[in-house]
Motif scaffolding. Sequence first.
Motif, PDB file in Angstrom:
ATOM      1  N   PHE A  54      35.330  39.567  40.586  1.00  0.00           N
ATOM      2  CA  PHE A  54      35.620  40.112  41.912  1.00  0.00           C
ATOM      3  C   PHE A  54      36.087  41.567  41.811  1.00  0.00           C
ATOM      4  O   PHE A  54      35.608  42.436  42.535  1.00  0.00           O
ATOM      5  CB  PHE A  54      36.698  39.281  42.610  1.00  0.00           C
ATOM      6  CG  PHE A  54      36.290  37.870  42.938  1.00  0.00           C
ATOM      7  CD1 PHE A  54      35.433  37.603  43.997  1.00  0.00           C
ATOM      8  CD2 PHE A  54      36.761  36.795  42.193  1.00  0.00           C
ATOM      9  CE1 PHE A  54      35.059  36.305  44.320  1.00  0.00           C
ATOM     10  CE2 PHE A  54      36.398  35.499  42.502  1.00  0.00           C
ATOM     11  CZ  PHE A  54      35.541  35.249  43.563  1.00  0.00           C
ATOM     12  N   ASN A  85      38.379  42.174  47.405  1.00  0.00           N
ATOM     13  CA  ASN A  85      39.783  41.803  47.522  1.00  0.00           C
ATOM     14  C   ASN A  85      39.920  40.297  47.702  1.00  0.00           C
ATOM     15  O   ASN A  85      39.173  39.677  48.464  1.00  0.00           O
ATOM     16  CB  ASN A  85      40.412  42.520  48.717  1.00  0.00           C
ATOM     17  CG  ASN A  85      41.909  42.339  48.775  1.00  0.00           C
ATOM     18  OD1 ASN A  85      42.588  42.384  47.760  1.00  0.00           O
ATOM     19  ND2 ASN A  85      42.432  42.123  49.970  1.00  0.00           N
ATOM     20  N   LEU A  86      40.894  39.700  46.994  1.00  0.00           N
ATOM     21  CA  LEU A  86      41.168  38.269  47.136  1.00  0.00           C
ATOM     22  C   LEU A  86      42.257  38.052  48.180  1.00  0.00           C
ATOM     23  O   LEU A  86      43.228  38.803  48.247  1.00  0.00           O
ATOM     24  CB  LEU A  86      41.594  37.662  45.802  1.00  0.00           C
ATOM     25  CG  LEU A  86      40.588  37.750  44.656  1.00  0.00           C
ATOM     26  CD1 LEU A  86      41.066  36.927  43.474  1.00  0.00           C
ATOM     27  CD2 LEU A  86      39.205  37.299  45.090  1.00  0.00           C
ATOM     28  N   ALA A 120      37.998  35.169  49.374  1.00  0.00           N
ATOM     29  CA  ALA A 120      37.744  36.576  49.079  1.00  0.00           C
ATOM     30  C   ALA A 120      37.140  37.264  50.293  1.00  0.00           C
ATOM     31  O   ALA A 120      36.401  36.657  51.065  1.00  0.00           O
ATOM     32  CB  ALA A 120      36.806  36.704  47.881  1.00  0.00           C
TER      33      ALA A 120
END
Length: 310
Positions: free
Chosen positions: A216, A222-223, A244
């Motif tokens: 990622f 971005n999580l 995500a």
Amino acid sequence: MPASYAYLGPEGTFTEVALRTLPEAATRELVPYVSVQSALDAVRTGEADAAFVPIENSVEGGITTTLDELVAGEPLMIYREVLLSITFALLVRPGTELTDIKTVSAHPAAQPQVRNWMRKHLPDAHWESAASNADAARLVQEGRYDAAFAGEFAAARYGLQALETEIHDAENAQTRFVLVGRPARPAAPTGADKTSVVLWQRDDHPGGLRDLLGEFASRGINLMLLQSRPTGAGIGNYCFCIDAEGHISDRRMAEALMGLKRICLQVRFLGSYPRADIGPAEAPATRPGTSDEEFMAAADWVARCQDGRF
């Protein structure tokens, strides 16, 4: 017959209130079920077209019952999410005073949201968990418990009165609910979307989680949620539930999922769906080098290099 939506019941839950905010709920048959598990099983068996269940709250994080049900069993997909601000009322049978309360009940997810209030106002009361907050209210109506933490709107439904209202340990607490159905093509991207997956590592090794997250990070994704859940295969065996930013049709997300599919023992795709917290106009800008156009330009450059046209 109209399509049916199962939801965590009985009538009078926060889940029902959140479900009724969906425009399509007005044209669906809304059927309460006694638990998250039974609501999701109704979808798996075809008894219901979709299920609406809580999945996360801003105080305790992911709701483990829902996460575990989505991790295991026949695959299901998330299609929508709803955010609902949560505040509790203390529901009692008419005539009950605060000093009369020896037992209280609510859904387990409610306890962390009222723990401090209860310590101050009901220090000697015994907590009993219920399948839902509305079910706790029903049990108070039947005389099983003295009080229930539930939505104030549930009082009239169960012949109770709100002894205290606006109960919450954390300001602006919210619960996230999701509409879950059988797997199908995800809805088209809106520009403000979320993708949910479950990941299983091939083996336990130093930096294993870093390797997963790197798929990622290297693509500027971005999580929004990362929670480990036991697989049931023994102590230390976990899978990872991840939300995500982005949609599976985005090049960066598609490539991240392909990378995870290569290195993971198993990847379960839980859906790409519109975010409830922001609209497309508020969506964060993609990081430099991670737009679809830049991915396509990079792929074209590699193709030209392979052809000797660089």
